[in-house]
Design an enzyme around this catalytic site. Structure first.
Site, PDB file in Angstrom:
ATOM      1  N   HIS A  64       0.830  -1.209   0.000  1.00 21.62           N
ATOM      2  CA  HIS A  64       0.000   0.000   0.000  1.00 21.62           C
ATOM      3  C   HIS A  64       0.867   1.264   0.000  1.00 21.62           C
ATOM      4  CE1 HIS A  64      -3.751  -1.932   0.154  1.00 21.62           C
ATOM      5  NE2 HIS A  64      -4.075  -1.799   1.424  1.00 21.62           N
ATOM      6  N   TYR A 104      -6.650   3.158  11.128  1.00 24.54           N
ATOM      7  CA  TYR A 104      -6.903   2.252   9.995  1.00 24.54           C
ATOM      8  C   TYR A 104      -6.271   2.827   8.732  1.00 24.54           C
ATOM      9  CZ  TYR A 104     -10.275  -0.407  12.781  1.00 24.54           C
ATOM     10  OH  TYR A 104     -10.874  -1.205  13.735  1.00 24.54           O
ATOM     11  N   GLU A 105      -5.808   1.953   7.866  1.00 20.53           N
ATOM     12  CA  GLU A 105      -5.067   2.416   6.702  1.00 20.53           C
ATOM     13  C   GLU A 105      -5.935   3.200   5.724  1.00 20.53           C
ATOM     14  OE1 GLU A 105      -3.469  -1.267   5.442  1.00 20.53           O
ATOM     15  OE2 GLU A 105      -5.240  -1.888   4.356  1.00 20.53           O
ATOM     16  N   SER A 106      -7.248   3.115   5.898  1.00 21.49           N
ATOM     17  CA  SER A 106      -8.129   3.925   5.052  1.00 21.49           C
ATOM     18  C   SER A 106      -8.011   5.406   5.392  1.00 21.49           C
ATOM     19  CB  SER A 106      -9.573   3.462   5.213  1.00 21.49           C
ATOM     20  OG  SER A 106      -9.913   3.349   6.583  1.00 21.49           O
ATOM     21  N   GLY A 107      -7.300   5.753   6.451  1.00 22.38           N
ATOM     22  CA  GLY A 107      -7.032   7.160   6.733  1.00 22.38           C
ATOM     23  C   GLY A 107      -7.621   7.676   8.027  1.00 22.38           C
TER      24      GLY A 107
END
Lengths: 278, 265, 278, 265
Positions: free
Chosen positions: C104, D56-59
């Site tokens: 990512h 979370y990596e979604s931001g």
């Protein structure tokens, strides 16, 4: 986690002689009150970093606290020269001022690298400019895919970054909005972070264009209403353009400047920023 | 000082500002330096190019100020913007990203190849270098915008034979230099002054006089230029400012209470 | 400047056989309707880029339109495998699928480099991973200041990027908010940009966390309410978790998948996305 | 299946989840992978560490979901967050910036040095590689977080002698490898399974059995491990889940209508 502290104590604990100190804010939210506290405490031998040194650094330089300036544009925005900055560079008064000079794109990317904890950042910049001949923080790298040579700028990681924001909550989470410049990068690049704020609110309401810095990346929050004067805090204060214009004659003369500093900063133990200038 | 009601008389600065604004006709996006470029760009929005997207390095895209901003960070620039972005994003995605048609710059010193110095000036033997504000965004604006316009007052102090320091590359030492350095944009295409307009000769990239403002002579321009200024085959004369242009300019300035106190000589 | 067009016309004009196409949206605002239009028009030999291929690319891969996938995580989020993706990789059905696989952090930085029009980006990544052995878009650079060796990833500049947003105005300016992922970078990295939106509004009101893309960086806007289904558009629709779960048995079998595609996408000339799945 | 009212009985998965949550006691910030790590991190917020900042990596930074998210991009993660940032910023400023104490990862395959494979598996001669989802954020999470926790079910399919592909480095081939590669974080410090807990031996960096869950034997763990698993000098036994822990866990799951259908064996 950020402690909510007095400006005096926060500055005394976080900023030390010899530090590299960034007080950021791109014409908006400039942390003048914190700079004045640095003057009052006589914290010296500072290396100051800031894209646009502005009147705030003119004051610190004139006060004799600065040995080096890392910057990309040193003027009084919309008015003219920074006379204390010029006097230090041209005449070494009150002390010589070493320069590490960049373009805005370079400075912004130095903070980006700092916040990213990378040793450098890459940009297509400085081409054909003499700037790179006068600094050791610009170099070059070659793209391993295309062979293109690009500028590399060294990461900038201040010992301390100070910014001004509109609001903090009781836990020390901070929100700033409006022009947010490079403040997030400057804060995340630093070892220690002090945020002065207009006020403490019970809850931070997300704002359009808002930048939130969680309490756990901040060391101290100090409540200093009007602490950005003569710059401004969107939603709280307006830019005091008259101050910027009045600064020109004050700073032009060493004596006038010294008197201003004594009257309006040094003896101002209760903060009354901006009073009596016009 | 011109009175605001007389549109048949105008100052040299007004000639400069009106012509600088005209140079933005047809542009979509303009990266605006503070001072004269900002005056010109805002005037263009109120005259020749109402849809012009003004971009300031403080992070505002599509600012629509009603008065001339004193600084690039005036609150109104953000409040009226289509978008406000962080400064690193401005320089990386928008400027370096090649999104901006025209970069509009001022300068302290310019040479015959439209190279710019805003860093230091030599003040003679035994004297320390004179300190100027520095580069700001200019090196990358000049490199990355589609083309560059410049606006500054004409004098031998500003138009010099040799720069004391190259802050920002225009055309280097002649044609081909920009390409060799891999600079994406076309570089300076016009330098608009209070006397006329200089443009790079397509063959040599050297700035030559292409237009005079009404009432100005070639000799006056040559006398104000620090190198042997050449002229284009035909030197045109700029259209006098129209009443509408002057009215718009003066309205902008009076609304702005601009700090450029010496705008009208 | 963005033209406001029908989805059919925008897709037909902007997306061509053989293009590198990025349809981004990090679990939120995934442009499913545009992908289905690609299926209906049979635009093929695509190189698809996306950090998280998700069900949207499972559909395009299963439809046989994809020759290569650039990605960093290919699953059905919270559910399991992407069966059409696996079938293509493992069995070459309906055609072999070439992979360019990243982390990512690497993919995000590839878009950043693309948006910045730099040929590469630098990160402290891929260390000790076999990933770099299977791609030619990871390399290394040495910091000219510290000597540290860092990963370099090649810029990703799609021919076309498609995103879904909540709103556009009549001029084609777009605003999205909520989780905005890598959409700004993916859009600014592309040669052509198509944005599907929930609705056209008279004026875009700045939103907390809002990302505004001005009309002059967009080629076309198409109004497609619900166009992110089964993903969602904050403020308009909610994530259809049941669809994601229902997708697993549909995609597991080639025949069931083909039937689903025929029934719910290919013959669906009037868009009725999401109907009839549960 | 356990009934939700009986807190004296619990499943192996519940043992795993409760112990994974306990491992987050004292942490300030946790980068949360979806699935079991997300269950553990959310349970920690509701039990041992109410102030834990979930990232979370979604931001999303500081998400406070009331139910288990199905995906890392569920709307509630953003709505309840202290801040939402773009994905590149998340990976560059927050993760690579060294701001995150604990990275919590799942895995398809793990080896004795806590290296992780989530890319491809070898399915034997003449068969194509089996495809897994891929790396996601794991390589840089494992590199840059202060330390790494892992949670996965114990079987010889998951705990393998040799990885078919190294997606994410744990301790490489032994002590010193991380330092040599310049990885800022300490790497995996515990692997929590449904049978017990493995931790790297300080001298060898090899995962050894340090704790068993109540009622599990060393032999059971060895049988479920693809290498000759060593044990610590003293093998402890984890505390049984408290009624409060079980109640919190079951409440989270029933609110979440979690898609992990096989959570309770």
């Amino acid at each position: 986690m950020a402690d909510i502290r007095s400006l005096h104590d926060a500055v005394a604990d976080l900023i030390h002689d010899g530090d590299t100190l960034a007080m950021e804010g791109f014409t908006h939210l400039i942390p003048y009150a914190a700079a004045h506290e640095v003057v009052r405490q006589g914290i010296t031998d500072l290396t100051l970093a800031r894209m646009t040194p502005d009147v705030i650094y003119d004051q610190l330089i004139g006060a004799g606290l600065v040995k080096k300036l890392i910057f990309s544009w040193g003027g009084n925005p919309g008015v003219g020269s920074l006379h204390r900055f010029r006097d230090a560079v041209e005449n070494g008064w009150p002390r010589p001022l070493e320069l590490d000079e960049h373009s805005h794109a370079g400075m912004a990317n130095r903070y980006v690298a700092g916040a990213s904890r990378l040793p450098f950042a890459v940009l297509r910049g400085y081409r054909g400019s003499d700037l790179a001949t006068r600094t050791d923080t610009v170099s070059s790298v070659t793209c391993p895919f295309t062979g293109e040579e690009l500028a590399a700028v060294a990461a900038l990681n201040p010992d301390v970054t100070v910014i001004h924001a509109q609001q903090a909550d009781h836990d020390g989470n901070v929100q700033l909005w409006g022009l947010t410049g490079v403040q997030k990068e400057a804060a995340l690049a630093a070892d220690r972070v002090l945020v002065t704020v207009e006020e403490i609110v019970d809850e931070l309401t997300p704002r359009p264009g808002g930048v939130v810095l969680p309490t756990w990346v901040i060391d101290a929050v100090a409540v200093v209403p009007g602490g950005a004067h003569p710059s401004y805090a969107t939603g709280y204060t307006v830019r005091d353009n008259a101050f910027y214009q009045a600064w020109d004659p004050i700073a032009r003369d060493r004596g006038t400047f010294a008197q201003w500093l004594d009257t309006h900063v040094r003896t101002d133990t209760v903060r009354t920023e901006g009073a009596g200038v016009r | 000082m011109t009175t605001t009601e007389d549109f048949t008389d105008f100052t040299r600065d007004e000639l400069m500002e009106v012509n600088a604004a005209r140079a933005l006709a047809g542009a979509r996006t303009c990266f605006v330096g503070i001072g004269l470029p900002s005056t010109a760009a805002n005037l263009a929005r109120n005259t020749v190019n109402p849809g012009l997207v003004l971009i300031y390095e403080s992070g505002t895209i599509g600012s629509k100020p009603t008065r001339l901003p004193l600084s690039i960070g005036d609150g109104e620039l953000a409040e009226t913007a289509d978008a406000v972005v962080p400064v690193p994003e401005m320089f990386n995605y928008w400027l370096q990203g090649g999104r901006i048609d025209v970069g509009f710059l001022g300068a302290a010193q310019v040479d015959r190849f439209a190279n710019i110095n805003t860093t230091v000036v030599d003040r003679g033997p035994d004297k320390p270098e004179g300190r100027l504000p520095g580069a700001g965004g200019a090196p990358e604006i000049a490199s990355n915008c589609g083309k560059v316009l410049m606006v500054l007052r004409h004098s031998t102090r500003n138009f010099v034979r040799r720069l004391d320091f190259v802050t920002t590359l225009g055309h280097g030492s002649g044609p081909g230099d920009r390409k060799e350095l891999g600079m994406p944009g076309a570089g300076p295409v016009a330098v608009i002054t209070d006397l006329g307009i200089l443009r790079p000769d397509p063959a040599t990239a050297e700035l030559v006089l292409t237009e005079l403002h009404p009432g100005i002579t070639v000799e006056q321009v040559r006398a104000a230029t620090g190198w042997e200024l050449k002229t284009a085959g035909t030197v045109g004369v700029t259209e006098p400012p129209s009443p509408a242009e002057l009215a718009a300019l003066r309205a902008l300035k009076s609304a702005g209470k601009s700090a450029e106190k010496d705008d009208a000589r």
